[in-house]
Design an enzyme around this catalytic site. Structure first.
Site, PDB file in Angstrom:
ATOM      1  N   HIS A 147       6.602 -68.458 -24.760  1.00 54.73           N
ATOM      2  CA  HIS A 147       6.719 -68.571 -23.348  1.00 54.73           C
ATOM      3  C   HIS A 147       7.748 -67.932 -22.594  1.00 54.73           C
ATOM      4  O   HIS A 147       8.861 -68.187 -23.121  1.00 54.73           O
ATOM      5  CB  HIS A 147       6.425 -69.982 -22.673  1.00 54.73           C
ATOM      6  CG  HIS A 147       4.821 -70.499 -23.089  1.00 54.73           C
ATOM      7  ND1 HIS A 147       4.767 -71.854 -22.626  1.00 54.73           N
ATOM      8  CD2 HIS A 147       3.800 -69.915 -23.182  1.00 54.73           C
ATOM      9  CE1 HIS A 147       3.504 -72.144 -22.880  1.00 54.73           C
ATOM     10  NE2 HIS A 147       2.822 -71.017 -23.257  1.00 54.73           N
ATOM     11  N   LYS A 149       3.651 -61.437 -26.811  1.00 57.59           N
ATOM     12  CA  LYS A 149       3.537 -60.636 -25.822  1.00 57.59           C
ATOM     13  C   LYS A 149       4.915 -59.522 -25.460  1.00 57.59           C
ATOM     14  O   LYS A 149       5.994 -60.004 -25.601  1.00 57.59           O
ATOM     15  CB  LYS A 149       3.310 -61.499 -24.534  1.00 57.59           C
ATOM     16  CG  LYS A 149       1.980 -62.047 -24.454  1.00 57.59           C
ATOM     17  CD  LYS A 149       1.675 -62.834 -23.140  1.00 57.59           C
ATOM     18  CE  LYS A 149       0.063 -63.488 -23.178  1.00 57.59           C
ATOM     19  NZ  LYS A 149      -0.110 -64.056 -21.878  1.00 57.59           N
ATOM     20  N   ARG A 167      -0.925 -67.336 -31.102  1.00 54.55           N
ATOM     21  CA  ARG A 167      -2.059 -66.755 -30.170  1.00 54.55           C
ATOM     22  C   ARG A 167      -2.940 -66.266 -31.129  1.00 54.55           C
ATOM     23  O   ARG A 167      -2.503 -65.801 -32.417  1.00 54.55           O
ATOM     24  CB  ARG A 167      -1.474 -65.934 -29.115  1.00 54.55           C
ATOM     25  CG  ARG A 167      -0.491 -66.477 -28.099  1.00 54.55           C
ATOM     26  CD  ARG A 167      -0.007 -65.416 -27.177  1.00 54.55           C
ATOM     27  NE  ARG A 167       0.689 -65.814 -26.088  1.00 54.55           N
ATOM     28  CZ  ARG A 167       2.196 -65.871 -26.317  1.00 54.55           C
ATOM     29  NH1 ARG A 167       2.753 -65.383 -27.389  1.00 54.55           N
ATOM     30  NH2 ARG A 167       2.992 -66.299 -25.232  1.00 54.55           N
ATOM     31  N   TYR A 179       2.094 -78.758 -20.273  1.00 47.14           N
ATOM     32  CA  TYR A 179       1.447 -79.751 -21.339  1.00 47.14           C
ATOM     33  C   TYR A 179       2.051 -81.167 -21.223  1.00 47.14           C
ATOM     34  O   TYR A 179       1.611 -82.190 -21.748  1.00 47.14           O
ATOM     35  CB  TYR A 179       2.222 -79.379 -22.840  1.00 47.14           C
ATOM     36  CG  TYR A 179       1.482 -78.096 -23.058  1.00 47.14           C
ATOM     37  CD1 TYR A 179       0.215 -78.198 -23.625  1.00 47.14           C
ATOM     38  CD2 TYR A 179       2.225 -76.891 -23.257  1.00 47.14           C
ATOM     39  CE1 TYR A 179      -0.515 -76.985 -23.830  1.00 47.14           C
ATOM     40  CE2 TYR A 179       1.448 -75.646 -23.279  1.00 47.14           C
ATOM     41  CZ  TYR A 179       0.300 -75.724 -23.801  1.00 47.14           C
ATOM     42  OH  TYR A 179      -0.391 -74.587 -24.277  1.00 47.14           O
ATOM     43  N   ARG A 211      -4.042 -73.930 -30.194  1.00 51.34           N
ATOM     44  CA  ARG A 211      -2.740 -73.703 -29.514  1.00 51.34           C
ATOM     45  C   ARG A 211      -2.201 -74.813 -28.664  1.00 51.34           C
ATOM     46  O   ARG A 211      -1.118 -75.445 -28.795  1.00 51.34           O
ATOM     47  CB  ARG A 211      -2.549 -72.454 -28.942  1.00 51.34           C
ATOM     48  CG  ARG A 211      -1.449 -72.005 -28.074  1.00 51.34           C
ATOM     49  CD  ARG A 211      -1.410 -70.686 -27.880  1.00 51.34           C
ATOM     50  NE  ARG A 211      -0.381 -70.153 -26.884  1.00 51.34           N
ATOM     51  CZ  ARG A 211       0.816 -69.729 -27.340  1.00 51.34           C
ATOM     52  NH1 ARG A 211       1.203 -69.563 -28.349  1.00 51.34           N
ATOM     53  NH2 ARG A 211       1.735 -69.404 -26.417  1.00 51.34           N
TER      54      ARG A 211
END
Length: 293
Positions: free
Chosen positions: A265, A173, A149, A274, A242
């Site tokens: 994720h 994250k 990211r 995707y 990405r």
């Protein structure tokens, strides 16, 4: 209570600065609406005493203002999280957002660069006559070669790169660490860059020309300028690369769970989008090749 909520996000939930900024903006907008429509006094009194119909009226106003469904849903999520926080802290006794529902909308497929176009990028290299630095080349290679990211690239430090084991350690994250393998070309570029560039005092890998930590608009400019030379795809951003990383992996047979781990994720549902790109590719092949299509 807004500041208490933001502190909760920062110190307990460990949300990213970008998430906190978005929540703050949404709550301030909601607060202004409440003051204009239901002037009951101070900030605390207004927000604590809002009921379902009052909150719903704000959502209706957002729709009337032609705010996109995606943005409205983000604001609904903000309000819902805020009132859950108040409930948890015992400030309110019931959740006024319990009946609040997100808007339905058609999800756009992630924008990505075609595989043939990316092959052209790396076969041609950075065009002669263009003043591209090793740093700019590294930014492109990092996004496409690892799928990290924007925030992860900006915060990437030299100590997070192990050239011997060919692994990149990034902080994702909620401060979750993950390991990403480094391909041959990226490894060579990293070795040369670290060897020949004077790094910042804080040891950030990508910095400004003055040795300060990189910032989002700087990285966006590098990616947009470079991709504009090679692709006609719509949006040309770090997130485009990405998406390209993930789509190309899936198209070449990578396991969806492996892609999920590489992207960082939290669950497989976020990665499954995707598969739609792959299905669209298969449909086009079918339409072109099948006599009955």
């Amino acid at each position: 209570m807004i500041q208490s909520f933001l502190n909760y996000l920062q110190y307990e939930k460990r949300s990213s600065p970008h998430t906190i900024k978005s929540y703050k903006k949404d709550l301030e907008q909601f607060h202004e609406f409440c003051l204009s429509q239901f002037p009951l006094g101070t900030e605390t009194v207004v927000l604590e005493t809002m009921d379902y119909e009052m909150i719903r009226s704000w959502v209706i106003q957002l729709i009337a203002d032609e705010i996109s469904p995606r943005s409205v849903n983000r604001k609904i999520a903000t309000i819902n999280t805020f009132y859950k926080f108040l409930l948890k802290k015992g400030v309110i006794e019931d959740l006024p957002t319990r009946k609040l529902q997100s808007l339905k909308y058609s999800k756009k497929l992630p924008n990505f660069v075609k595989e043939t176009e990316m092959e052209g990028v790396f076969e041609t290299g950075f065009p002669e006559g263009q003043n591209y630095s090793m740093k700019e080349k590294l930014v492109i290679e990092l996004f496409y070669g690892t799928g990290i990211r924007l925030s992860e690239l900006i915060n990437l430090k030299v100590e997070g790169i192990n050239l011997n084991t060919r692994v990149l350690k990034v902080l994702g994250k909620r401060n979750k660490e993950r390991m990403i393998p480094i391909n041959d070309k990226l490894l060579e570029l990293l070795e040369n860059y670290i060897k020949t560039n004077e790094l910042s005092q804080d040891n950030f890998l990508i910095t400004t020309d003055k040795g300060k930590k990189a910032y989002p608009s700087m990285i966006y400019k590098i990616v947009n300028n470079y991709l504009s030379l090679y692709t006609t795809s719509g949006k040309k951003s770090p997130h485009t690369l990405r998406h390209t990383f993930a789509t190309h992996l899936l198209n070449n047979g990578a396991d969806l769970n492996a892609i999920k781990d590489l992207l960082g994720h939290a669950n497989l549902a976020a990665t499954q989008i995707y598969t739609h790109n792959s299905i669209e590719r298969i449909k086009k092949i079918f339409e072109q090749a099948h006599p009955k299509a």
